[in-house]
Design a protein around this motif. Structure first.
Motif, PDB file in Angstrom:
ATOM      1  N   TYR B  49     -24.729 -12.412   1.877  1.00 51.30           N
ATOM      2  CA  TYR B  49     -24.909 -11.635   0.651  1.00 51.30           C
ATOM      3  C   TYR B  49     -24.037 -12.150  -0.494  1.00 51.30           C
ATOM      4  O   TYR B  49     -24.069 -11.606  -1.595  1.00 51.30           O
ATOM      5  CB  TYR B  49     -24.612 -10.154   0.899  1.00 51.30           C
ATOM      6  N   MET B  50     -23.245 -13.192  -0.255  1.00 50.39           N
ATOM      7  CA  MET B  50     -22.488 -13.805  -1.353  1.00 50.39           C
ATOM      8  C   MET B  50     -23.448 -14.605  -2.214  1.00 50.39           C
ATOM      9  O   MET B  50     -24.501 -15.058  -1.740  1.00 50.39           O
ATOM     10  CB  MET B  50     -21.388 -14.711  -0.799  1.00 50.39           C
ATOM     11  N   PRO B  51     -23.115 -14.811  -3.500  1.00 50.34           N
ATOM     12  CA  PRO B  51     -24.021 -15.556  -4.381  1.00 50.34           C
ATOM     13  C   PRO B  51     -24.431 -16.894  -3.792  1.00 50.34           C
ATOM     14  O   PRO B  51     -23.602 -17.707  -3.391  1.00 50.34           O
ATOM     15  CB  PRO B  51     -23.180 -15.730  -5.650  1.00 50.34           C
ATOM     16  N   GLY B  52     -25.744 -17.140  -3.732  1.00 46.04           N
ATOM     17  CA  GLY B  52     -26.263 -18.424  -3.294  1.00 46.04           C
ATOM     18  C   GLY B  52     -26.283 -18.652  -1.806  1.00 46.04           C
ATOM     19  O   GLY B  52     -26.590 -19.765  -1.357  1.00 46.04           O
ATOM     20  N   GLN B  53     -26.002 -17.651  -0.999  1.00 47.69           N
ATOM     21  CA  GLN B  53     -25.853 -17.859   0.441  1.00 47.69           C
ATOM     22  C   GLN B  53     -26.929 -17.154   1.272  1.00 47.69           C
ATOM     23  O   GLN B  53     -26.758 -16.947   2.470  1.00 47.69           O
ATOM     24  CB  GLN B  53     -24.457 -17.382   0.908  1.00 47.69           C
ATOM     25  N   ALA B  54     -28.026 -16.807   0.655  1.00 46.55           N
ATOM     26  CA  ALA B  54     -29.054 -16.028   1.356  1.00 46.55           C
ATOM     27  C   ALA B  54     -29.552 -16.725   2.618  1.00 46.55           C
ATOM     28  O   ALA B  54     -29.925 -16.082   3.604  1.00 46.55           O
ATOM     29  CB  ALA B  54     -30.229 -15.736   0.410  1.00 46.55           C
ATOM     30  N   ASP B  55     -29.536 -18.059   2.619  1.00 45.36           N
ATOM     31  CA  ASP B  55     -30.016 -18.822   3.786  1.00 45.36           C
ATOM     32  C   ASP B  55     -29.122 -18.633   5.009  1.00 45.36           C
ATOM     33  O   ASP B  55     -29.509 -19.009   6.119  1.00 45.36           O
ATOM     34  CB  ASP B  55     -30.076 -20.319   3.465  1.00 45.36           C
ATOM     35  N   ALA B 121     -17.720  -5.996  -4.286  1.00 47.89           N
ATOM     36  CA  ALA B 121     -18.850  -6.719  -4.899  1.00 47.89           C
ATOM     37  C   ALA B 121     -20.154  -6.380  -4.184  1.00 47.89           C
ATOM     38  O   ALA B 121     -20.490  -5.208  -4.034  1.00 47.89           O
ATOM     39  CB  ALA B 121     -18.560  -8.211  -4.924  1.00 47.89           C
ATOM     40  N   ASN B 122     -20.911  -7.392  -3.740  1.00 52.59           N
ATOM     41  CA  ASN B 122     -22.221  -7.140  -3.154  1.00 52.59           C
ATOM     42  C   ASN B 122     -22.157  -6.310  -1.884  1.00 52.59           C
ATOM     43  O   ASN B 122     -23.176  -5.737  -1.456  1.00 52.59           O
ATOM     44  CB  ASN B 122     -22.941  -8.469  -2.873  1.00 52.59           C
ATOM     45  N   GLU B 123     -21.003  -6.234  -1.274  1.00 50.94           N
ATOM     46  CA  GLU B 123     -20.865  -5.393  -0.080  1.00 50.94           C
ATOM     47  C   GLU B 123     -21.194  -3.934  -0.400  1.00 50.94           C
ATOM     48  O   GLU B 123     -21.618  -3.179   0.471  1.00 50.94           O
ATOM     49  CB  GLU B 123     -19.442  -5.484   0.473  1.00 50.94           C
ATOM     50  N   THR B 124     -20.978  -3.549  -1.652  1.00 52.17           N
ATOM     51  CA  THR B 124     -21.256  -2.174  -2.062  1.00 52.17           C
ATOM     52  C   THR B 124     -22.718  -1.817  -1.792  1.00 52.17           C
ATOM     53  O   THR B 124     -23.052  -0.661  -1.542  1.00 52.17           O
ATOM     54  CB  THR B 124     -20.960  -2.006  -3.562  1.00 52.17           C
ATOM     55  N   VAL B 125     -23.584  -2.822  -1.855  1.00 52.76           N
ATOM     56  CA  VAL B 125     -25.017  -2.586  -1.690  1.00 52.76           C
ATOM     57  C   VAL B 125     -25.448  -2.737  -0.235  1.00 52.76           C
ATOM     58  O   VAL B 125     -26.267  -1.970   0.269  1.00 52.76           O
ATOM     59  CB  VAL B 125     -25.812  -3.561  -2.588  1.00 52.76           C
ATOM     60  N   VAL B 126     -24.891  -3.732   0.460  1.00 50.91           N
ATOM     61  CA  VAL B 126     -25.437  -4.070   1.780  1.00 50.91           C
ATOM     62  C   VAL B 126     -24.630  -3.509   2.935  1.00 50.91           C
ATOM     63  O   VAL B 126     -25.060  -3.593   4.091  1.00 50.91           O
ATOM     64  CB  VAL B 126     -25.576  -5.603   1.947  1.00 50.91           C
ATOM     65  N   PHE B 127     -23.449  -2.959   2.654  1.00 49.70           N
ATOM     66  CA  PHE B 127     -22.571  -2.553   3.738  1.00 49.70           C
ATOM     67  C   PHE B 127     -22.664  -1.088   4.082  1.00 49.70           C
ATOM     68  O   PHE B 127     -22.906  -0.243   3.230  1.00 49.70           O
ATOM     69  CB  PHE B 127     -21.114  -2.792   3.336  1.00 49.70           C
ATOM     70  N   ILE B 206     -18.104 -21.456  -2.395  1.00 50.20           N
ATOM     71  CA  ILE B 206     -19.537 -21.160  -2.483  1.00 50.20           C
ATOM     72  C   ILE B 206     -19.960 -21.275  -3.938  1.00 50.20           C
ATOM     73  O   ILE B 206     -19.160 -21.061  -4.849  1.00 50.20           O
ATOM     74  CB  ILE B 206     -19.882 -19.745  -1.958  1.00 50.20           C
ATOM     75  N   THR B 207     -21.245 -21.584  -4.117  1.00 56.17           N
ATOM     76  CA  THR B 207     -21.814 -21.642  -5.464  1.00 56.17           C
ATOM     77  C   THR B 207     -23.121 -20.882  -5.452  1.00 56.17           C
ATOM     78  O   THR B 207     -23.912 -21.001  -4.510  1.00 56.17           O
ATOM     79  CB  THR B 207     -22.063 -23.107  -5.881  1.00 56.17           C
ATOM     80  N   GLY B 208     -23.321 -20.087  -6.475  1.00 53.31           N
ATOM     81  CA  GLY B 208     -24.559 -19.323  -6.535  1.00 53.31           C
ATOM     82  C   GLY B 208     -24.616 -18.519  -7.812  1.00 53.31           C
ATOM     83  O   GLY B 208     -23.764 -18.661  -8.690  1.00 53.31           O
ATOM     84  N   ILE B 209     -25.613 -17.670  -7.892  1.00 62.32           N
ATOM     85  CA  ILE B 209     -25.816 -16.901  -9.123  1.00 62.32           C
ATOM     86  C   ILE B 209     -25.277 -15.496  -8.930  1.00 62.32           C
ATOM     87  O   ILE B 209     -25.592 -14.818  -7.952  1.00 62.32           O
ATOM     88  CB  ILE B 209     -27.311 -16.864  -9.507  1.00 62.32           C
ATOM     89  N   ARG B 210     -24.463 -15.062  -9.852  1.00 59.16           N
ATOM     90  CA  ARG B 210     -23.992 -13.673  -9.908  1.00 59.16           C
ATOM     91  C   ARG B 210     -24.403 -13.139 -11.283  1.00 59.16           C
ATOM     92  O   ARG B 210     -23.997 -13.708 -12.307  1.00 59.16           O
ATOM     93  CB  ARG B 210     -22.486 -13.607  -9.720  1.00 59.16           C
ATOM     94  N   GLY B 211     -25.176 -12.073 -11.270  1.00 54.37           N
ATOM     95  CA  GLY B 211     -25.740 -11.623 -12.536  1.00 54.37           C
ATOM     96  C   GLY B 211     -26.683 -12.702 -13.024  1.00 54.37           C
ATOM     97  O   GLY B 211     -27.568 -13.138 -12.304  1.00 54.37           O
ATOM     98  N   ASN B 212     -26.477 -13.214 -14.198  1.00 53.38           N
ATOM     99  CA  ASN B 212     -27.326 -14.297 -14.688  1.00 53.38           C
ATOM    100  C   ASN B 212     -26.531 -15.571 -14.913  1.00 53.38           C
ATOM    101  O   ASN B 212     -26.907 -16.426 -15.710  1.00 53.38           O
ATOM    102  CB  ASN B 212     -28.012 -13.862 -15.987  1.00 53.38           C
TER     103      ASN B 212
END
Lengths: 261, 310
Positions: B49-55, B121-127, B206-212
């Motif tokens: 669930y971290m930015p860019g790590q969906a795989d 962060a994103n844990e607020t949604v998925v945890f 890690i590298t990915g998109i957070r927000g835009n």
């Protein structure tokens, strides 16, 4: 917002100490918003000055605040009605009015939790803490939760755990996302260190520890602390997290009497 | 109490993280006897669930029990030491996950589990956060585990100290920004609460998109061992290491008793709980629903700017 923090040096004569303090105060520049004095301005340890001198000191502070249109916080020892020694702390507003004033016992039976005022000013909310509440985490936490962006701490810095205490001030600023201003007077007997320090959550702005009297003047940009306390979901700033992400129904052990260590 | 914090580096292939960690624990325990070993948060690799790590969903998360905990349990038994199994992203019932740490005893038996209480962060949604701040009884007295962001809610450490823990293990992740602030916060917390703290973090990026925005997040090691007396050990920001210390279980508790040599007792001993009711109130500045905003940001998968920013 400009703040002047006085680091003073106490000799054995309270009257001389008052004269030196007045001389240092006179050097404060005109446009300062807050002046912070140490928690023991006239005498150190457990020796309160004569009541007339204490009263003259407070009156001088009130007149200074009214003349310079600044807030002023400080403290001094005083004799209680039963002869006990108390540490008196006060906050004076720009009109020279004492808006907060409280006494706390000094000595081996010291307990915290005396008074945690949060006061709205024209530049934001401030809180004031006195010894020993300065070193009890719950006190600064409460002030921050109630909206204080800057905590004024007229305190003392004795010879025990000096570096840990200075570290703790910054740590509490970080963990509570609040500014901290601390002032202490140096003395030989008992051995106290003089200190003037201004701390923000992300950094110690300036810290001067020493025995010589000195005047520190610093400026905190307007809105700086308010911005830092707002939730930044880019997470470039994470200092707000400790205020926004609490789950308070789990914190009841903190108010239970039986849980003291 | 001989402790070792094993700071590991995420491997190029996430599937290799477990074998790397098991090897590191085995070697550290073979080199010297340990009573407690702690691994970092996310020692299996970045969370999906971290930015860019969906795989990485299904790769770096695990069920408990599972291969990771079983491997560490065997090492605990072999080397007769407690292992704080960092924390892992735990697949739970339904679509929810937890950030869970398992404490294994020197006999290879699980002493208990705990999880992150304050999602970040994103844990607020998925945890599914844990609803308990608890200690564990061990042969070395009471210890506790607080996972990463739980440290940054200072109520957590305070409660654990009041519950009697002398040492708190913190599997975490150090962000590159504010490392000096972080180190000081740990020192201050150890003194204000009269506790030892053993903090263990991974090294990785890690590298990915957070927000835009395209972002890079560096997990910058810097594991720490601190006591109420100060810093004992500090790890580097950019590579693996093992931090070691022999910690006193008595000194933190002794420092809580009033004395005229050390003022550390004041913060716990001079408390007046009856005056702290306001700690159960909300922060007066709360004026947004962060869970809703974070969920919206997680749905934004296209950067507005081609320029990477942190």
């Amino acid at each position: 917002m400009k703040i002047a923090i006085l680091r003073t040096s106490l000799g054995s004569c309270p009257a001389s100490n008052l004269a030196e303090l007045k001389s240092l105060l006179a050097q404060v520049e005109a446009c300062v918003d807050i002046v912070l004095l140490p928690g023991e301005c006239l005498s150190a340890g457990s020796a309160p000055p004569e009541p007339r001198l204490s009263a003259a000191f407070v009156e001088h502070c009130r007149a200074f605040a009214a003349e310079r249109r600044c807030w002023l916080a400080g403290g001094a020892l005083k004799a209680g009605e039963s002869g006990e020694t108390l540490r008196s702390t006060w906050l004076i507003d720009r009109a020279g009015t004492i808006v907060e004033r409280w006494d706390a016992p000094v000595g081996a039976e010291v307990r915290g939790g005396v008074h945690f005022p949060v006061i709205a000013t024209d530049f934001g909310k401030i809180g004031v803490l006195s010894d020993p509440d300065i070193w009890i985490w719950e006190a600064s936490r409460l002030l921050s939760l109630k909206g204080a962006e800057l905590i004024l701490a007229p305190g003392i810095l004795n010879d025990r755990n000096r570096d840990q205490k200075l570290s703790a001030l910054w740590g509490m600023a970080t963990l509570n996302c609040v500014g901290f201003a601390f002032a202490a007077a140096a003395s030989d007997a008992p051995r106290h260190h003089g200190c003037a320090t201004l701390i923000l959550p992300h950094a110690v702005v300036r810290q001067e520890v020493g025995d010589a009297p000195m005047l520190m003047c610093e400026e905190i940009p307007a809105e700086h602390l308010a911005t830092m306390r707002d939730a930044d979901l880019s997470f470039r700033n994470t200092f707000w997290f400790g205020l926004w992400s609490r789950r308070r129904h789990l914190y009841r052990p903190l108010v239970a009497e039986t849980k003291n260590a | 109490m001989r402790v070792a914090a094993i700071q590991t580096q995420w491997q190029e292939k996430p599937e290799d993280n477990l074998s790397n960690v098991l090897k590191a624990v085995d070697e550290a325990c073979a080199r010297a006897p340990r009573d407690f070993v702690i691994l970092p948060e996310f020692f299996l690799g970045p969370a999906w669930y971290m930015p860019g790590q969906a795989d990485l969903r299904g790769v770096t998360d695990t069920e408990i029990p599972g291969p990771a905990i079983e491997g560490l349990t065997e090492l605990a038994r072999r080397h007769k030491c407690h292992i704080i199994c960092g924390s892992v992203v735990e697949r739970q019932d339904g679509s929810k996950f937890g950030n869970t740490s398992v404490l294994v005893g020197p006999d290879g038996v699980e002493i208990g589990q705990t999880g992150k209480v304050h999602p970040f962060a994103n844990e607020t949604v998925v945890f599914r956060p844990v609803d308990q701040i608890r200690t564990f009884d061990t042969a070395f007295g009471k210890i506790a585990i607080a996972i990463c962001s739980d440290f940054w809610i200072p109520e957590t450490i305070r409660i654990l100290a009041l519950e009697g823990a002398h040492t708190i293990f913190v599997p975490g992740g150090s962000l590159r920004q504010n490392l000096s602030v972080m180190i000081n916060a740990f020192l201050a917390t150890a003194w204000l609460n009269s506790v030892n703290i053993v903090y263990c973090c991974p090294v990785g990026k890690i590298t990915g998109i957070r927000g835009n925005q395209m972002i890079t997040v560096e997990f910058a090691g810097t594991s720490l061992i601190v006591t109420p007396d100060g810093l004992v050990a500090e790890g580097p920001a950019d590579r693996e290491c093992v931090l070691e210390a022999d910690l006193s279980t008595e000194r933190p508790l002794a420092l809580r008793r009033p004395n005229d040599q050390d003022d550390g007792w004041i913060s716990l001993g001079a408390r007046r709980p009856a005056a702290y009711g306001g700690i159960l109130d909300e922060y007066v500045g709360l004026n947004r629903d962060l869970a809703v905003e974070i969920a919206e940001r997680m749905r934004q998968t296209r950067p507005q700017s081609a320029t990477p920013s942190r």
